[in-house]
Enzyme design. Structure first.
Site, short mmCIF file in Angstrom:
data_model
loop_
_atom_site.label_atom_id
_atom_site.label_comp_id
_atom_site.label_asym_id
_atom_site.label_seq_id
_atom_site.Cartn_x
_atom_site.Cartn_y
_atom_site.Cartn_z
N GLU A 1 0.83 -1.20 0.00
CA GLU A 1 0.00 0.00 0.00
C GLU A 1 0.87 1.25 0.00
O GLU A 1 1.99 1.25 0.52
CB GLU A 1 -0.92 0.02 1.22
CG GLU A 1 -2.03 -1.02 1.14
CD GLU A 1 -2.94 -1.04 2.36
OE1 GLU A 1 -4.12 -1.36 2.20
OE2 GLU A 1 -2.45 -0.74 3.48
N CYS B 1 3.48 8.66 1.23
CA CYS B 1 3.98 7.66 2.19
C CYS B 1 4.23 6.38 1.38
O CYS B 1 3.28 5.74 0.92
CB CYS B 1 2.97 7.43 3.30
SG CYS B 1 3.53 6.25 4.56
N CYS C 1 6.22 -6.65 6.46
CA CYS C 1 7.39 -6.28 7.24
C CYS C 1 7.78 -7.46 8.12
O CYS C 1 6.91 -8.06 8.76
CB CYS C 1 7.11 -5.06 8.11
SG CYS C 1 8.54 -4.50 9.08
N CYS D 1 6.67 -5.38 15.04
CA CYS D 1 6.39 -4.45 16.15
C CYS D 1 4.95 -4.69 16.61
O CYS D 1 4.04 -4.81 15.79
CB CYS D 1 6.59 -3.02 15.70
SG CYS D 1 8.29 -2.62 15.22
N CYS E 1 1.92 -2.40 15.34
CA CYS E 1 1.83 -2.08 13.92
C CYS E 1 1.09 -3.18 13.17
O CYS E 1 1.44 -4.36 13.26
CB CYS E 1 3.23 -1.90 13.34
SG CYS E 1 3.22 -1.48 11.58
N CYS F 1 -0.61 6.14 10.39
CA CYS F 1 0.59 5.48 10.87
C CYS F 1 0.25 4.17 11.58
O CYS F 1 -0.57 4.12 12.48
CB CYS F 1 1.33 6.41 11.83
SG CYS F 1 2.85 5.75 12.50
#
Length: 335
Positions: free
Chosen positions: A83, A97, A104, A108, A111, A320
């Site tokens: 995205e 962004c 990933c 984390c 996230c 975010c």
């Protein structure tokens, strides 16, 4: 567009190398088809159209929030999802962004991207094609590598993309690369690549808490990462933006603000960006505005510059920590 494929095809066709530069200039100005590239011979355009797709990415879905933020779900030629987001501001800024990986690998806990299955690193062309998609409608002014993935784990491709972003309209000083603290990448970035900006996702003032939130801290603890950031600042003479996600009852207490302030020396090397938490599937709540203001005040009392990030695109999961390549996206949120 796959620029490597383009170069190879131009060579195979016996065309001069400057044709590659011609094609890139058209793409950077927002061209969406081979037909628009009128300074290329018609026969060449037809040959290239048959051999080189105009983009390495296919658009799967898109959404637009009431604040003007736009999110697009892409898929690579081998089926990997990613995205990218365009944030529109009233002062005229148009900030991209960008994602550097599909998913990933660093997990984390706060996230959403880390909950996806990790795909792979993106190529420089796949990164650029995210920017070129939005460039076809309007000229972007800023770019942040804060989308999917850890950019410094894919630094060659990220730097190659950064070198071309000024052609699209995004100056190096308006490009920021965000990292969770991937130490080899910070050390390398201090000495090579264009003069971009560096952002560090810290989110905790001590190793014990940061390791709970971010498993990467077990490999690269706070002291080592901040030392690398100081070295980056000495070489680049640009502040490091310290990103700090505000989680209620987790990292937002007054004494934690004091702990954070004590870490960030010299003061002129760092600026803290406090980030309101955007809802995900993780078991956290965002700090209240009062808690965020108090935390900021405690930092500023100790001469640490601090700002609060303006949340954009939350209603379409474009803010975010919310990128997760979920389908389907609404065509337009809020009408």
């Amino acid at each position: 567009m796959d620029l490597t494929l383009l170069e190879r095809t131009i060579e195979e066709l016996g065309e001069p190398a400057y044709r590659v530069r011609q094609v890139w200039r058209w793409l950077a100005r927002g061209a969406a088809s081979w037909e628009e590239m009128t300074d290329l011979p018609l026969a060449l355009r037809r040959e290239l159209a048959a051999r080189v797709p105009i983009s390495t990415l296919a658009v799967v879905a898109s959404a637009r929030a009431r604040d003007g933020t736009e999110k697009v779900l892409f898929r690579t030629a081998d089926g990997k999802p990613l995205e990218a987001v365009l944030m529109r501001y009233r002062d005229g800024r148009r900030s991209l962004c960008l994602s550097s990986q599909s998913g990933c690998p660093l997990t984390c806990t706060f996230c959403q991207t880390g909950r996806m299955r990790f795909g792979r690193n993106l190529t420089a062309s796949e990164i650029l094609d995210q920017a070129l998609h939005f460039r076809r409608d309007e000229r972007p002014t800023h770019a942040v590598f804060m989308g999917m993935g850890e950019p410094l784990m894919n630094l060659d491709a990220v730097l190659a993309a950064c070198e071309r972003l000024p052609d699209i309209g995004i100056a190096h000083r308006r490009t920021a690369i965000s990292t969770v603290g991937w130490l080899p990448g910070i050390e390398r970035l201090a000495r090579e690549g264009p003069p971009v900006r560096l952002a560090l996702s810290l989110h905790a003032p001590n190793d014990a808490l940061r390791s709970e939130l971010m498993p990467i801290n077990e490999r690269y603890p706070i002291a080592a990462v901040l030392d690398a950031c100081r070295e980056w600042w000495r070489h680049r003479r640009r502040q490091v933006f310290v990103e700090y996600l505000m989680l209620a009852g987790v990292n937002d207490r007054y004494e934690q603000a004091l702990e954070l302030a004590a870490l960030l020396r010299p003061r002129e090397a760092f600026c803290v960006n406090l980030i309101p938490y955007n809802p995900t599937d993780a078991p956290y709540r965002g700090s209240s505005r009062r808690a965020i203001d108090a935390f900021r005040g405690a930092l500023e009392e100790r001469s640490v510059r601090a700002t609060v990030r303006l949340t954009r695109g939350r209603e379409i999961a474009a803010a975010c920590g919310q990128l997760a390549a979920r389908q389907p996206l609404a065509a337009v949120a809020g009408g």
